[in-house]
Motif scaffolding. Sequence first.
Motif, PDB file in Angstrom:
ATOM      1  N   ASP A 234       0.740  -1.029  -0.442  1.00 37.60           N
ATOM      2  CA  ASP A 234      -0.311   0.122  -0.400  1.00 37.60           C
ATOM      3  C   ASP A 234       0.815   1.110  -0.082  1.00 37.60           C
ATOM      4  OD1 ASP A 234      -1.997  -1.618  -0.069  1.00 37.60           O
ATOM      5  OD2 ASP A 234      -2.685  -1.526   2.141  1.00 37.60           O
ATOM      6  N   TYR A 235       1.532   1.159   0.412  1.00 29.74           N
ATOM      7  CA  TYR A 235       2.942   2.428   0.497  1.00 29.74           C
ATOM      8  C   TYR A 235       3.361   2.633  -0.518  1.00 29.74           C
ATOM      9  CZ  TYR A 235       6.375  -0.822   1.778  1.00 29.74           C
ATOM     10  OH  TYR A 235       6.858  -1.478   2.085  1.00 29.74           O
ATOM     11  N   ARG A 237       1.926   2.375  -3.296  1.00 30.08           N
ATOM     12  CA  ARG A 237       1.058   3.055  -3.882  1.00 30.08           C
ATOM     13  C   ARG A 237       0.360   4.108  -3.761  1.00 30.08           C
ATOM     14  NH1 ARG A 237      -5.071   0.300  -2.445  1.00 30.08           N
ATOM     15  NH2 ARG A 237      -4.539   1.610  -0.357  1.00 30.08           N
ATOM     16  N   THR A 238       0.187   4.857  -2.359  1.00 27.50           N
ATOM     17  CA  THR A 238       0.687   6.401  -1.451  1.00 27.50           C
ATOM     18  C   THR A 238       1.329   6.663  -2.365  1.00 27.50           C
ATOM     19  OG1 THR A 238       0.290   5.120   0.964  1.00 27.50           O
ATOM     20  CG2 THR A 238       1.096   7.368   0.597  1.00 27.50           C
ATOM     21  N   ARG A 240       3.012   6.700  -5.129  1.00 28.14           N
ATOM     22  CA  ARG A 240       2.978   6.748  -6.178  1.00 28.14           C
ATOM     23  C   ARG A 240       1.574   8.232  -6.036  1.00 28.14           C
ATOM     24  NH1 ARG A 240       0.449   2.261  -9.368  1.00 28.14           N
ATOM     25  NH2 ARG A 240       0.553   3.535 -11.567  1.00 28.14           N
ATOM     26  N   ALA A 241       0.824   7.588  -5.666  1.00 28.27           N
ATOM     27  CA  ALA A 241      -0.403   8.578  -5.609  1.00 28.27           C
ATOM     28  C   ALA A 241       0.093   9.882  -5.372  1.00 28.27           C
ATOM     29  CB  ALA A 241      -1.954   8.027  -4.893  1.00 28.27           C
ATOM     30  N   SER A 242       1.191  10.189  -4.450  1.00 24.94           N
ATOM     31  CA  SER A 242       0.965  11.784  -4.201  1.00 24.94           C
ATOM     32  C   SER A 242       2.765  12.596  -5.205  1.00 24.94           C
ATOM     33  CB  SER A 242       2.553  11.336  -3.045  1.00 24.94           C
ATOM     34  OG  SER A 242       1.801  10.401  -2.078  1.00 24.94           O
TER      35      SER A 242
ATOM     36  N   ILE B  59      -6.994   9.283 -11.233  1.00 24.78           N
ATOM     37  CA  ILE B  59      -5.292   9.772 -11.194  1.00 24.78           C
ATOM     38  C   ILE B  59      -3.899   9.423 -11.902  1.00 24.78           C
ATOM     39  CG2 ILE B  59      -5.850  11.746  -9.549  1.00 24.78           C
ATOM     40  CD1 ILE B  59      -4.571   9.122  -7.555  1.00 24.78           C
ATOM     41  N   LEU B  61      -4.505   5.781 -11.429  1.00 25.60           N
ATOM     42  CA  LEU B  61      -3.036   5.097 -10.726  1.00 25.60           C
ATOM     43  C   LEU B  61      -2.869   3.180 -10.836  1.00 25.60           C
ATOM     44  CD1 LEU B  61      -1.966   6.111  -8.468  1.00 25.60           C
ATOM     45  CD2 LEU B  61      -3.328   5.019  -7.278  1.00 25.60           C
ATOM     46  N   ARG B  93      -0.620  14.476  -9.488  1.00 30.03           N
ATOM     47  CA  ARG B  93      -1.010  13.904  -8.461  1.00 30.03           C
ATOM     48  C   ARG B  93       0.202  14.255  -7.024  1.00 30.03           C
ATOM     49  NH1 ARG B  93       1.241   8.485 -11.248  1.00 30.03           N
ATOM     50  NH2 ARG B  93       0.146   7.965 -13.063  1.00 30.03           N
ATOM     51  N   GLY B  94      -1.115  14.240  -6.846  1.00 30.99           N
ATOM     52  CA  GLY B  94      -0.613  14.545  -5.129  1.00 30.99           C
ATOM     53  C   GLY B  94      -0.684  16.426  -4.698  1.00 30.99           C
ATOM     54  N   PHE B 101      -6.466   6.011   1.358  1.00 24.30           N
ATOM     55  CA  PHE B 101      -6.856   5.155   1.106  1.00 24.30           C
ATOM     56  C   PHE B 101      -7.357   4.099   2.018  1.00 24.30           C
ATOM     57  CE2 PHE B 101      -3.719   5.888  -1.564  1.00 24.30           C
ATOM     58  CZ  PHE B 101      -4.140   5.702  -2.753  1.00 24.30           C
ATOM     59  N   SER B 106      -0.608   0.007   6.466  1.00 19.83           N
ATOM     60  CA  SER B 106      -0.170  -0.251   5.334  1.00 19.83           C
ATOM     61  C   SER B 106       0.623   0.757   4.427  1.00 19.83           C
ATOM     62  CB  SER B 106      -0.058  -1.236   5.117  1.00 19.83           C
ATOM     63  OG  SER B 106      -1.721  -1.552   3.777  1.00 19.83           O
ATOM     64  N   ALA B 107      -0.742   1.994   4.975  1.00 21.57           N
ATOM     65  CA  ALA B 107      -0.476   3.365   3.581  1.00 21.57           C
ATOM     66  C   ALA B 107       0.881   3.696   3.904  1.00 21.57           C
ATOM     67  CB  ALA B 107      -1.820   3.619   3.671  1.00 21.57           C
TER      68      ALA B 107
END
Lengths: 338, 674
Positions: A234-235, A237-238, A240-242, B59, B61, B93-94, B101, B106-107
């Motif tokens: 998940d991190y 993905r975080t 990438r999303a940032s 976005i 992803l 993005r961002g 999420f 875990s993010a």
Amino acid sequence: MSFLSIIRRRLIFLVFVVFGVTVVTFVISHMIPGDPARMMAGDRATNEIVENMRRQLGLDQPLWRQYVTYIGQVAQGDFGISIRTQRPVIDDIKRFFPATIELALAALIFAVAVGIPLGVLSAVAKDRWIDQISRTISVTGISTPAFWLGLLLIYLFYGRLGILPGSGRLASGIAPPTTITGFYTVDSLLTFNWPALRSSLIHLILPALTLGFVHLGIVTRQIRSAMLEVLQEDYVRTARASGLPRRTVLFGHALRNALIPSVTMIGLAFGDLLYGAVLTETVFAWPGMGNYVVQSITALDFPAIMGFTVVASTAYVLLNLSVDLVYMWLDPQIREVS
Amino acid sequence: MQAGTDSIVSVDDLSLVFPTYHGDVRALSGVTLDVRPGEIVGLVGESGSGKSVTAMSVIRLLPPGMARFTGGSLSLLGHDMLAIGERALEDIRGKDASMIFQEPMSALNPTIRIGKQIVQVIRQHEAISEAEAKKRAAALLGEMQVPDAARVMRNYPFELSGGMRQRVLIAMAFSCNPSVLICDEPTTALDVTVQAQVLALIRERARARGTAVLFITHDLAVVRQLCDRVYVMYAGRMVEEGRTADLLAHPLHPYTQALLRSLPELAEPKQPLAAIPGTVPALLTEIKGCAFRWRCAHAVARCTETPPFVSPGEAGHRAACWFAGEIAPPTPARSMPASVAAGEATSEALVRLEGVEVGFPLGRSWLGRPKAMVHALNGVDLEIRAGETLGIVGESGCGKSTLAEVVMALQKPSAGRITFDGVDLASLDTAALRTVRRNFQVVFQDPQSSLDPRMPVWRLITEPLYVAGERSSRKLKARAEELMRQVGLRADQIGRYPHEFSGGQRQRIAIARALALHPKLVVLDEPTSALDVSVQAQVLNILMELQASLGLTYLFISHNVAVVRHIADRVAVMYLGQVVELGTAAEVLDNPRHPYTRTLIGAVPKLSADTEIAAPAAVDLPSNVNLPEGCFFRERCAFKAAGCEKPQALAPWQESGHQVRCHRAAELPGWAQA
């Protein structure tokens, strides 16, 4: 828990390890048939001479007293006199051990420096041609016997092309650098001895490749699968999303986490490299510990065997310690929990 | 690209497939959606509806190799998101659009300090110095009500609770002032009081900064509390769109109507729920016409043609159904005739816990002595009566699961006594205990992981019998068939493997397995939490039927207050290893007397109420290593007074069986909750 307290704890642990190792080797060495006194005295010595020899070596004393004497000497860095070479064991170790470590380290550096980027690349380009190539390399590495690869490399680069030396640590005309660490490369660098540095480096290439190739395969594989797993996290993905760029995501976020499971394996690999060195040393006539130990064992040279065992197990404990430190550096959670 | 020029996000007739080994999965088929400046838009649907895929697509992803766009357009702030390159996407993005999420645990990268992770994002998008970025990160954390932001900046993620991590992620998402924030089930993994805090935070911050929000959730009550408008998705299509209040009060599409009807919130307690029959169609083949028609009570021949997305009444409220506006919305389920439940609870105790305590050692010194203890249960007195459903409610870490283990004799209490049918479990030897344990069976939360994927169903179901000594395959299979029928599955499918069943069917298999040994007590540990609401309704119905026909006793553990209210006879509320309130479901959940129960119930989003959810202050649960003095809830309590520093006892409130662990229970004001 801090780095310092881990180090302190391990050093105390080391004392127990050395104690255990010496007890076991000591007992074994006295249970194995074969009489060192008779061997040293020679075949034709009379019983009297053998008895004298035995007294001289302290072998007439009760076992526990022999052990106490021995451990007292070990504590002062004295492993006794080698039966075979008639030199102090510690001098032999100082001479041969650094050569082996230097070779093993060079092999490890090769395996890690090539294996990690290859593994990352392979994971990122999963199932594409670059991944196929890297997987071929790793399977070949894992399944190629080192002695065969060594002979092949010697034939190719020394025999055929004549561009690399095939044996020894230095070219014959060059004097070893002043001993500081015992590693020729490091010592010649420290003493600005350029010809020796150059010669020792090119002598390292083929043996290090030979010894490190297996581990290159293992490291590549391990990093590839760890990266594939981490990239699903998940991190990632975080990140990438940032909007973090791909390079930062791969090397700044994913690789560090992928390295955590790989560190143990790399630590174990170094232990393996020390064993593996015996074979490689033979092929490349590398004056290391491997040959020395094999000969000592055939000669039932107990002072040498025990000296080597103590040094090797100490090296092992220190190696594990450094693996744990790297681990702690990589994973903050281990710093808390351990 | 001019569709909705004033929109921030404009998705128009978007289609997307996932190429797989078996063919293309049509994840999105002609999805249309708009997010306008400053509004909060909900996107609702069950698993597999395509809501997350839609959100991630906004976005871009989804990994390029994984998904392929097959039609439609997608624009964000005027950028053609389908044509744009990876570098340009990184800049968007961002910065223009950020995303949070579901799993805050875990993010965040576990090996990088919180501060650095936020600073990294800020400096990626803005040319400011490290020091300035740090200052902004700390200010953002403060804005997100993270206490002691300076310390948290230096922390690693594992040092923070889930709620705190989600705040950090929200801070990160807001760090470059995005025009739109995309939230993919951001509170689903959180406890309800924490969920309330996080929802309030997202709403306030988005309003204050003028950020638009696209909020993906499966929870209609959350939508009701948070969103201005809502979209409903089914099988990769948009089925309904409208203002939240309109849509929930007068749903147009039969799917939305059925979904609302299947919620336990709206049903009479202990009565069968209106489950949606059947399952979502497979998306491997192209579906022509309405995708819901196989499960729809109103389907006619015309439904094989694709219905238009139309608005029969109020502008902006439209549905993809030929009969939109013609089908009556669901009758309020509350008015369903109440019939008496078949199984009648007795007052006879099947299991009795007296002063039960459980402590787990935390680390050990070199002598093997525990360095500290985690106090999981702290003096639990409770009886589970034969034939009843006892609901256990509480947030993570309150001791619910430890209680279940103790009751099932899987965990020995460190103090106290547990009796089963009058027999003290501590007096039994290993063999006798094993025999007694057959009376206790358990159904876990996630049937995906609680069933061995390599066993055929009949083996799975009858494994308890096999362990008990039954070796005849013929007899085992016969019993498996019988059990399959009992839980409403086809007996001829016992040769199949778990992956061939849907989530709800798998949970039925898990229930069948629990019934194999004719247990007296079944522990249901969050049995519907991993399921969609329509499936949850099916499973709850089955559970109630089985209880009535087999005379089972249930220990029903859940964090979902509505589900517990629906199925439980009596309810125990747990906090920090203690029962703080105990009584009938109606007493405890409709008229709570303990301040903690009130906090908990107050934080549950309501479908019906117009009131915004009360957000309790951002406090983490007290440590169960160093237990607080006196009342455990004291520090968080709004009714704190003199006397709270003394330990509290569970005492009857008034003369009923309703017990409360609070000396001020009688003084609290009346409970008025819509």
